[in-house]
Design an enzyme around this catalytic site. Structure first.
Site, PDB file in Angstrom:
ATOM      1  N   SER A  55       0.548  -1.370   0.030  1.00 60.14           N
ATOM      2  CA  SER A  55       0.075  -0.046  -0.255  1.00 60.14           C
ATOM      3  C   SER A  55       1.209   0.890  -0.505  1.00 60.14           C
ATOM      4  O   SER A  55       0.590   1.791  -1.225  1.00 60.14           O
ATOM      5  CB  SER A  55      -0.912   0.505   1.465  1.00 60.14           C
ATOM      6  OG  SER A  55      -1.822  -1.153   1.154  1.00 60.14           O
ATOM      7  N   ASP A  67      -7.124  -8.007   4.039  1.00 62.51           N
ATOM      8  CA  ASP A  67      -6.661  -8.626   3.805  1.00 62.51           C
ATOM      9  C   ASP A  67      -5.733 -10.100   4.218  1.00 62.51           C
ATOM     10  O   ASP A  67      -5.120 -11.099   3.818  1.00 62.51           O
ATOM     11  CB  ASP A  67      -5.403  -7.659   3.283  1.00 62.51           C
ATOM     12  CG  ASP A  67      -6.140  -7.193   1.789  1.00 62.51           C
ATOM     13  OD1 ASP A  67      -6.703  -7.125   1.079  1.00 62.51           O
ATOM     14  OD2 ASP A  67      -4.643  -5.316   1.698  1.00 62.51           O
ATOM     15  N   ARG A 108      -3.201 -14.009  -2.257  1.00 62.84           N
ATOM     16  CA  ARG A 108      -3.131 -14.175  -0.925  1.00 62.84           C
ATOM     17  C   ARG A 108      -3.337 -16.296  -0.537  1.00 62.84           C
ATOM     18  O   ARG A 108      -3.514 -16.330   0.350  1.00 62.84           O
ATOM     19  CB  ARG A 108      -3.491 -13.018   0.015  1.00 62.84           C
ATOM     20  CG  ARG A 108      -3.477 -11.974  -0.059  1.00 62.84           C
ATOM     21  CD  ARG A 108      -3.842 -10.784   0.997  1.00 62.84           C
ATOM     22  NE  ARG A 108      -3.411  -9.378   0.341  1.00 62.84           N
ATOM     23  CZ  ARG A 108      -2.524  -8.700   0.391  1.00 62.84           C
ATOM     24  NH1 ARG A 108      -1.455  -9.438   1.100  1.00 62.84           N
ATOM     25  NH2 ARG A 108      -2.392  -7.635   0.280  1.00 62.84           N
TER      26      ARG A 108
END
Ligand code: S3P
Length: 434
Positions: A24, A315, A390
């Site tokens: 990010s 996440d 992920r």
């Protein structure tokens, strides 16, 4: 690529690891550097596919950017210095890059088209188009999705009340608000990661968050100044090893220089609530808190998660499902419907993959129910990432609990956020000589 996964390391996971830079913050550092005056240097930048999509897009918008490994130098062009790209900008798999650039490009004086890969082309974009349109932006979508054509306009400030909890949409609105003709107030549904706000202040922007943590005021037309920044390790990458050390007996690991922004570290409180052995030492605070995390194996208790807790762990929910699959009871996760619009429908992909191991997990419209008391078995078919970084990494960690080797299909998905994931995992899994 099919990857043979490691099995249970007898002596657990051991050692110290510095995880790669935060995804990010790498996106945001590039963007804010591009619209600043002067040079920005990013140290410990994440050279993964998603961030490289942002880097290339900004180069195509006329910003000179040089990269040497994890060091990036950006020659800022100021808020009005971007130029019309010669072709469509290919955002690859990167949702963050797409939404943030939509906000930035909405206020420029030219037209841009953004395209992406098959997964990104299915992700919802109305969520940025609608609030940006209320500011005067003109975004054309293809049935709510990419390709997106952004016809730059003069933007108007004002008040926007967000309908979903999304840091990507919030950041798009902040980047648009920087170019507006008057101040903007953005009201979040729930507080989400505040990296854009913190970083913008570091670059000299004027942005305030009220005591409610949800009301953000952005003052337009700032002159931003290039910065030299060291990006903390990505908490979301550290999370795979926090989980691995917690569920593999005999483990004890240390993760250093990890970003500890409280809007990101929900997993730490959840693991502690489940009875995990995690200790945190916060060492420095320069824009973003950073520190060391020590983790050791623990037998876990189930947990109950509801909507208010979701943004700080969004996440890491695949990993919460995995932790719950080893806990002594029934875990419920609700208020997490956003998982359905990530790189894959993560409620579906988590359930499909964990069920291959015999985990008792049931999908709900907005979450899961997981009974961790049933013993696992060896999968009878290969595990798969479904092209989702992920999910691939979560299953590689899950496979560490198995006694016999298993395989992961489309393992290359890890390159989206963590290209050295398998090397780092192998290093911590080395047998310690007796
Ligand atoms: C991100 C925000 C979150 C998160 C994503 C990165 C960001 O997405 O899931 O991985 O950097 O702003 P949403 O804004 O869609 O929740």
């Amino acid at each position: 690529m099919i990857k043979k996964l490691m099995t249970r390391p007898i002596s657990g996971l051991q050692g110290t690891l510095t995880v790669p830079g935060d995804k990010s913050l790498s996106h945001r550092g590039l963007i804010l550097g591009a619209i600043s005056q002067g040079t920005t240097t990013l140290h410990h930048f994440l050279p993964a596919a998603d961030c490289l999509s942002t880097l290339t897009a900004l180069q195509q918008l006329g910003v000179p950017i040089m990269r040497d490994g994890t060091t990036v130098t950006i020659i800022g062009q100021g808020l009005r210095g971007l130029t019309q790209p010669k072709q469509e900008l290919d955002m690859g798999n990167a949702g963050t890059a797409t939404r943030l650039l939509a906000g930035l490009l909405a206020g420029q004086s030219f037209t841009t088209t953004l395209v992406g890969d098959a997964s990104l082309s299915q992700r919802p974009m109305e969520r940025v188009r609608q609030p940006l349109q209320a500011m005067g932006a003109k975004l054309q979508l293809t049935a709510g999705h990419l390709p997106m054509t952004i016809v730059g306009q003069i933007l108007h400030g004002g008040r926007t009340e967000m309908q979903i909890a999304s840091a990507q949409v919030k950041s798009a609105l902040i980047l648009a608000a920087l170019q507006a003709d008057q101040p903007s107030t953005i009201i979040e549904k729930l507080p989400t990661r505040d990296h854009t706000e913190r970083l913008l202040q570091q670059f000299g922007g004027q942005i305030e968050t009220a005591a409610d943590q949800r009301t953000i005021t952005v003052h337009p037309k700032p002159v931003l100044h290039g910065q030299s920044l060291t990006i903390p390790g990505d908490f979301s990458s550290a999370a795979f090893f926090i989980t691995a050390a917690t569920i593999i007996p005999n483990s004890h690991i240390r993760l250093v220089n990890v970003g500890l922004n409280p809007t990101r570290t929900g997993l730490l409180t959840i693991v502690q609530r489940m009875g995990g052995q995690v200790t945190v030492d916060q060492q420095q605070q320069a824009g973003e808190p950073v520190g060391t995390i020590d983790v050791a194996y623990a037998q876990l208790q189930p947990v109950r998660l509801t909507a208010a807790e979701i943004p700080a762990v969004i996440d890491e929910l695949p990993l919460v499902a995995l932790l719950a699959a080893t806990a002594d009871g029934i875990t419920t996760i609700s208020g997490a419907a956003e998982l359905r619009v990530k790189e894959t429908d993560r409620i579906a992909t988590i359930v499909t993959e964990l069920q291959k191991l015999g985990v008792q997990i049931t999908a709900q419209p907005d979450g899961f129910t997981i009974d961790g008391r049933k013993s696992w078995h060896q999968p009878t078919m290969p595990l798969a990432s479904h092209g989702d970084h992920r999910i691939g990494m979560m299953m590689a960690i899950a496979a560490l609990r198995l006694a016999a080797p298993s395989e992961l299909q489309t393992a290359e998905a890890v390159n989206i956020s963590y290209p050295t994931f398998f090397e780092d995992l192998a290093r911590l899994s080395q047998e310690v000589p007796a």
